[in-house]
Design a protein around this motif. Structure first.
Motif, short mmCIF file in Angstrom:
data_model
loop_
_atom_site.label_atom_id
_atom_site.label_comp_id
_atom_site.label_asym_id
_atom_site.label_seq_id
_atom_site.Cartn_x
_atom_site.Cartn_y
_atom_site.Cartn_z
N ALA A 125 0.76 -1.25 -0.09
CA ALA A 125 0.18 -0.30 -0.08
C ALA A 125 0.93 1.22 -0.03
O ALA A 125 0.55 2.14 -0.78
CB ALA A 125 -0.86 0.04 1.07
N PHE A 126 2.10 1.22 0.80
CA PHE A 126 2.84 2.41 0.79
C PHE A 126 3.46 2.74 -0.66
O PHE A 126 3.39 3.62 -1.00
CB PHE A 126 3.97 2.25 1.95
CG PHE A 126 4.93 3.28 1.83
CD1 PHE A 126 4.61 4.42 3.04
CD2 PHE A 126 6.00 3.27 1.32
CE1 PHE A 126 5.45 5.38 3.07
CE2 PHE A 126 6.77 4.51 1.28
CZ PHE A 126 6.78 5.48 2.17
N ILE A 127 4.14 1.58 -1.21
CA ILE A 127 4.83 1.79 -2.44
C ILE A 127 3.51 2.29 -3.45
O ILE A 127 3.80 3.10 -4.47
CB ILE A 127 5.24 0.43 -2.70
CG1 ILE A 127 6.51 0.41 -1.95
CG2 ILE A 127 5.98 0.61 -4.32
CD1 ILE A 127 7.34 -0.87 -2.13
N ILE A 128 2.48 1.60 -3.60
CA ILE A 128 1.54 1.86 -4.79
C ILE A 128 1.00 3.12 -4.48
O ILE A 128 0.94 3.96 -5.28
CB ILE A 128 0.44 0.86 -4.59
CG1 ILE A 128 0.88 -0.52 -5.23
CG2 ILE A 128 -0.74 0.95 -5.45
CD1 ILE A 128 -0.30 -1.53 -5.24
N GLY A 129 0.67 3.42 -3.35
CA GLY A 129 0.31 5.09 -3.08
C GLY A 129 1.18 6.12 -3.40
O GLY A 129 0.93 7.01 -3.85
N ALA A 130 2.57 5.84 -3.00
CA ALA A 130 3.49 6.77 -3.28
C ALA A 130 3.67 6.90 -4.94
O ALA A 130 3.63 7.77 -5.74
CB ALA A 130 4.84 6.30 -2.84
N GLY A 221 2.62 7.00 2.44
CA GLY A 221 3.02 6.65 1.02
C GLY A 221 2.62 7.86 -0.09
O GLY A 221 3.27 8.65 -0.59
N PHE A 222 1.18 7.96 0.09
CA PHE A 222 0.56 9.09 -1.04
C PHE A 222 0.85 10.42 -0.45
O PHE A 222 1.06 11.26 -1.33
CB PHE A 222 -0.90 8.95 -0.56
CG PHE A 222 -1.95 9.86 -1.67
CD1 PHE A 222 -2.13 9.16 -2.84
CD2 PHE A 222 -2.23 10.99 -1.19
CE1 PHE A 222 -2.82 10.10 -3.52
CE2 PHE A 222 -2.96 11.75 -1.97
CZ PHE A 222 -3.18 11.35 -3.25
N GLY A 223 0.72 10.80 1.25
CA GLY A 223 1.20 11.96 1.38
C GLY A 223 2.48 12.51 1.01
O GLY A 223 2.87 13.57 0.68
#
Length: 332
Positions: A125-130, A221-223
């Motif tokens: 989730a962190f990598i995909i969000g980033a 990750g997104f933020g």
């Protein structure tokens, strides 16, 4: 088509998303296969083989102990001169259960598998969000999108909502499949005994906390990628936290003999969140003397409520900062 549906479709259709999800599923499959291969059900044949191994070990050790007593009688100085207290094997120590191959106990072993699932999905989730928002910034797609949707906060928040809802759906489906798979492994290669309603409730609550960990990781990750306007910004921040603020900080705090230095490290807070509490022991401080338990070092307990509050606060701060910079900074 609504903005939310468009963003969800864009996220799901991305080759990067599909690749990482597939990679995670492959890793989970290998873990499950390894657990199934290394465990065995306690069938009558397996128990009989283990009992035979226990009997052979007992007979071998009895012969060895008898030989040691004979040698001690002739050369007592080699055995400290105390032949009466030489070790003698006890039949109770040679039970079949001590010689049986490992079996997967669902109640005892599945929580560790659930944490493995949550950690892997949180990383994904962190990598995909980033990558989801970072690629939009680096390729100029964000600027093009705002040409026909000139609502900055709404665009960024919709992207975040699409990411979190998709991550939640993936985690729920993966969790259900993961639980079913290990229930099958426990039936075929272990045991499902002692699975009371309370045990299921505990596993369910741990699963919910794992879902929270996945959502927080995706939001972070997104933020971070939105703040840095590049996927590498989030990945660089993650690497910096792991290398500098975990390994480096741990070494510095340990050398400085800081009190409860483990409380400054991320793994302690993740463990507290997933296991409901985590106790940090300060071995550098003077111990607390008790008339009943003697000298005990002081401890600090991190609760899951405190850990959850910290994770939520960090996620809100990072995402809030990303929203604020989206509103004020130049898009070009």
């Amino acid at each position: 088509m609504s903005l939310y549906r468009a963003e969800t479709r864009r996220l799901v259709k991305r080759r990067f998303t599909r690749f990482f999800v597939l990679l995670a599923l492959l890793a989970l499959g290998l873990i499950a296969a390894g657990v199934a291969y290394s465990n065995h059900k306690a069938t009558p044949e397996v128990i009989a083989t283990a009992q035979a191994d226990a009997d052979r070990s007992y007979e071998r050790d009895v012969q060895t102990a008898e030989r040691d007593r004979q040698n001690c009688a002739t050369s007592p100085e080699q055995y400290g001169g105390d032949c009466a207290n030489l070790w003698t094997p006890s039949r109770d120590d040679y039970r079949a259960v001590n010689y049986m191959p490992s079996q997967f106990d669902f109640r005892e072993n599945y929580p560790a598998m659930l944490i493995t699932l949550a950690a892997l999905l949180a990383l994904v989730a962190f990598i995909i969000g980033a990558s989801f928002v970072g690629a939009e910034w680096s390729s100029g797609g964000m600027m093009n999108l705002l040409l026909w949707r000139p609502q900055r906060i709404r665009v960024l928040s919709t992207k975040l909502a699409a990411l979190l809802v998709s991550s939640l759906g993936l985690a729920v489906l993966a969790g259900a499949a993961w639980t079913g798979l290990f229930w099958l492994i426990a039936n075929l290669r272990g045991t499902t005994e002692r699975m009371t309603p309370g045990a299921w409730q505990s596993i369910g609550l741990m699963g919910l906390r794992g879902l929270g960990l996945v959502l927080v990781a995706g939001a972070l990750g997104f933020g971070l990628a939105s703040l840095g306007r590049h996927t590498a910004a989030a990945l660089g921040a993650a690497i910096g936290v792991v290398v500098v603020f975990q390994f480096g900080l741990a070494i510095v705090l340990e050398l400085a003999k800081a009190r409860f230095y483990e409380a400054y490290l991320l793994p302690s807070w993740i463990a507290a969140w997933m296991f409901k509490s985590y106790e940090v022991t300060d071995y550098n401080a003077p111990c607390d003397f008790s008339a009943t338990s003697g000298c005990e070092p002081p401890t600090l307990t991190i609760t899951w409520q405190l850990a959850g509050g910290v994770f939520a606060a960090v996620a809100i701060i990072i995402v809030g900062a990303a929203m604020l910079t989206m509103r004020k900074r130049d898009i070009t």
